[in-house]
Enzyme design. Structure first.
Site, PDB file in Angstrom:
ATOM      1  N   TYR A  22      -2.135  -1.172  10.191  1.00 18.33           N
ATOM      2  CA  TYR A  22      -2.204  -1.666   8.806  1.00 18.33           C
ATOM      3  C   TYR A  22      -0.924  -1.286   8.055  1.00 18.33           C
ATOM      4  O   TYR A  22      -0.330  -2.107   7.357  1.00 18.33           O
ATOM      5  CB  TYR A  22      -3.434  -1.042   8.157  1.00 18.33           C
ATOM      6  CG  TYR A  22      -3.558  -1.172   6.659  1.00 18.33           C
ATOM      7  CD1 TYR A  22      -4.131  -2.302   6.079  1.00 18.33           C
ATOM      8  CD2 TYR A  22      -3.161  -0.136   5.807  1.00 18.33           C
ATOM      9  CE1 TYR A  22      -4.275  -2.404   4.697  1.00 18.33           C
ATOM     10  CE2 TYR A  22      -3.300  -0.226   4.434  1.00 18.33           C
ATOM     11  CZ  TYR A  22      -3.859  -1.363   3.880  1.00 18.33           C
ATOM     12  OH  TYR A  22      -4.007  -1.460   2.518  1.00 18.33           O
ATOM     13  N   ALA A  23      -0.488  -0.033   8.227  1.00 16.63           N
ATOM     14  CA  ALA A  23       0.725   0.431   7.538  1.00 16.63           C
ATOM     15  C   ALA A  23       1.930  -0.412   7.950  1.00 16.63           C
ATOM     16  O   ALA A  23       2.770  -0.760   7.112  1.00 16.63           O
ATOM     17  CB  ALA A  23       0.973   1.907   7.843  1.00 16.63           C
ATOM     18  N   ALA A  24       2.010  -0.726   9.235  1.00 17.67           N
ATOM     19  CA  ALA A  24       3.131  -1.552   9.703  1.00 17.67           C
ATOM     20  C   ALA A  24       3.088  -2.929   9.039  1.00 17.67           C
ATOM     21  O   ALA A  24       4.114  -3.470   8.619  1.00 17.67           O
ATOM     22  CB  ALA A  24       3.079  -1.685  11.223  1.00 17.67           C
ATOM     23  N   SER A  73       0.865  -1.184   0.000  1.00 14.74           N
ATOM     24  CA  SER A  73       0.000   0.000   0.000  1.00 14.74           C
ATOM     25  C   SER A  73       0.897   1.227   0.000  1.00 14.74           C
ATOM     26  O   SER A  73       2.075   1.139   0.378  1.00 14.74           O
ATOM     27  CB  SER A  73      -0.836  -0.043   1.278  1.00 14.74           C
ATOM     28  OG  SER A  73      -1.310   1.235   1.616  1.00 14.74           O
ATOM     29  N   LYS A 127       1.859  -3.598   6.143  1.00 18.35           N
ATOM     30  CA  LYS A 127       2.178  -3.449   4.718  1.00 18.35           C
ATOM     31  C   LYS A 127       3.667  -3.139   4.505  1.00 18.35           C
ATOM     32  O   LYS A 127       4.232  -3.469   3.460  1.00 18.35           O
ATOM     33  CB  LYS A 127       1.286  -2.382   4.092  1.00 18.35           C
ATOM     34  CG  LYS A 127      -0.188  -2.798   4.008  1.00 18.35           C
ATOM     35  CD  LYS A 127      -0.365  -4.006   3.090  1.00 18.35           C
ATOM     36  CE  LYS A 127      -1.816  -4.365   2.886  1.00 18.35           C
ATOM     37  NZ  LYS A 127      -2.008  -5.459   1.899  1.00 18.35           N
ATOM     38  N   ILE A 168      -7.499   3.779  -4.167  1.00 14.39           N
ATOM     39  CA  ILE A 168      -8.309   3.122  -5.191  1.00 14.39           C
ATOM     40  C   ILE A 168      -9.725   2.983  -4.635  1.00 14.39           C
ATOM     41  O   ILE A 168      -9.905   2.537  -3.487  1.00 14.39           O
ATOM     42  CB  ILE A 168      -7.751   1.712  -5.525  1.00 14.39           C
ATOM     43  CG1 ILE A 168      -6.244   1.768  -5.862  1.00 14.39           C
ATOM     44  CG2 ILE A 168      -8.556   1.071  -6.655  1.00 14.39           C
ATOM     45  CD1 ILE A 168      -5.873   2.529  -7.120  1.00 14.39           C
TER      46      ILE A 168
END
Ligand SMILES: NC(=O)c1ccc[n+]([C@@H]2O[C@H](COP(=O)([O-])OP(=O)(O)OC[C@H]3O[C@@H](n4cnc5c(N)ncnc54)[C@H](O)[C@@H]3O)[C@@H](O)[C@H]2O)c1
Length: 254
Positions: A160-162, A146, A164, A193
């Site tokens: 979530y970022a971690a 992402s 990804k 998106i």
């Protein structure tokens, strides 16, 4: 060399996770158009069956499962081998985003669910698929990270970022290990998106700001991503591995 868009994908077996998600559906349609045979998986069998009715070609399969279960992963790969002749491509789009705008609201369950679904599952699924690919000396794995692997995420997506960020590191480690077997491993990094994952619990003001800051001037559609996945799985990308492909309309430039 066949210079058609889906070079080398005709008749190949493509396992697609998250197939009924926003991006997964577009990816499934795109692979079906190349003449590949698809094993589509997600959580809901009815939605998968509906998807298969919409796509061209024959011999596709759909199998509902929770991918965090290792037994399910095993069944998925066994079916790909026994009914579709192997695993030539794995496209792993399935993931979980739980937004918590205040970090104090993040629970241990939130953490575990996102790291398990997005990172732990990815490793074991890829390893299982790669062990099939090794037998024939070739294969392509396309993972989904992402923009958040780079930015740390927006609108409460730190965990979530971690996960990804972990997917990017993992894709590079897998690429190093599996290159000797003719297996490529790459990651796609979508920006914004229009899918349920982006829109769920997202502050409309943040959405509008993202749109304004995207040089191409719009929030992407799933088909803005699917062609990149076809490219990475095709022979056109045979000398690309360990790459993270930024598909963000210029929102990020790296
Ligand atoms: N939409 C975006 O703006 C965006 C941006 C950056 C990255 N991504 C990434 O792109 C990929 C696809 O995202 P999307 O927008 O299509 O999301 P989506 O929520 O529309 O689809 C994700 C799919 O994964 C499935 N899934 C989740 N957990 C699962 C589990 N345990 N077992 C089986 N299936 C499971 C869901 O049922 C869903 O259909 C994800 O990896 C996501 O992190 C999306």
């Amino acid at each position: 060399m066949n210079w058609s868009v889906g070079a080398g994908l005709e008749g190949q077996t493509v396992v697609i996770t998250g197939a009924t998600g926003g991006i997964g559906q577009a990816v499934t349609h795109a692979f079906a158009a190349t003449g590949a045979r698809i094993l589509a998986t997600d959580l809901d069998q009815h939605r998968l069956d509906t998807l298969l009715l919409e796509i061209p070609g024959e011999g596709h399969l759909a199998m509902a499962m929770d991918l965090t279960s290792f037994e399910s992963q095993e069944s998925l790969m066994e079916r790909a081998v026994s009914e579709l002749g192997g695993v030539h491509v794995l496209v792993h789009t399935a993931a979980l985003l739980l937004r918590r705008s205040n970090l104090d609201d993040v629970t241990e369950d939130d953490w575990d669910a996102q790291i398990d679904t997005n990172l732990k599952t990815t490793f074991f699924l890829c390893r299982r698929a790669a062990n099939e690919m090794k037998k024939v000396g070739r294969g392509s794995i396309v993972l989904f990270t992402s923009q958040s692997w780079w930015t740390g995420g927006f609108g409460g997506a730190a965990v979530y970022a971690a996960s990804k960020g972990g997917v990017v590191s993992l894709s590079r480690g897998l690429a190093r290990s599996y290159g000797q077997y003719g297996i490529t491993v790459n990651a796609v990094a979508p920006g914004q998106i229009n899918t349920p994952m982006l829109l769920n619990d997202l502050d409309p003001a943040i959405y509008e700001k993202m749109r304004e800051e995207t040089p191409l001037g719009y929030v992407g559609e799933p088909d803005d991503v699917s062609g990149v996945v076809i490219f990475l799985a095709s022979k056109h990308a045979r000398y690309i591995t360990g790459a993270t492909i930024n598909v963000s309309g210029g929102y990020l430039m790296y």
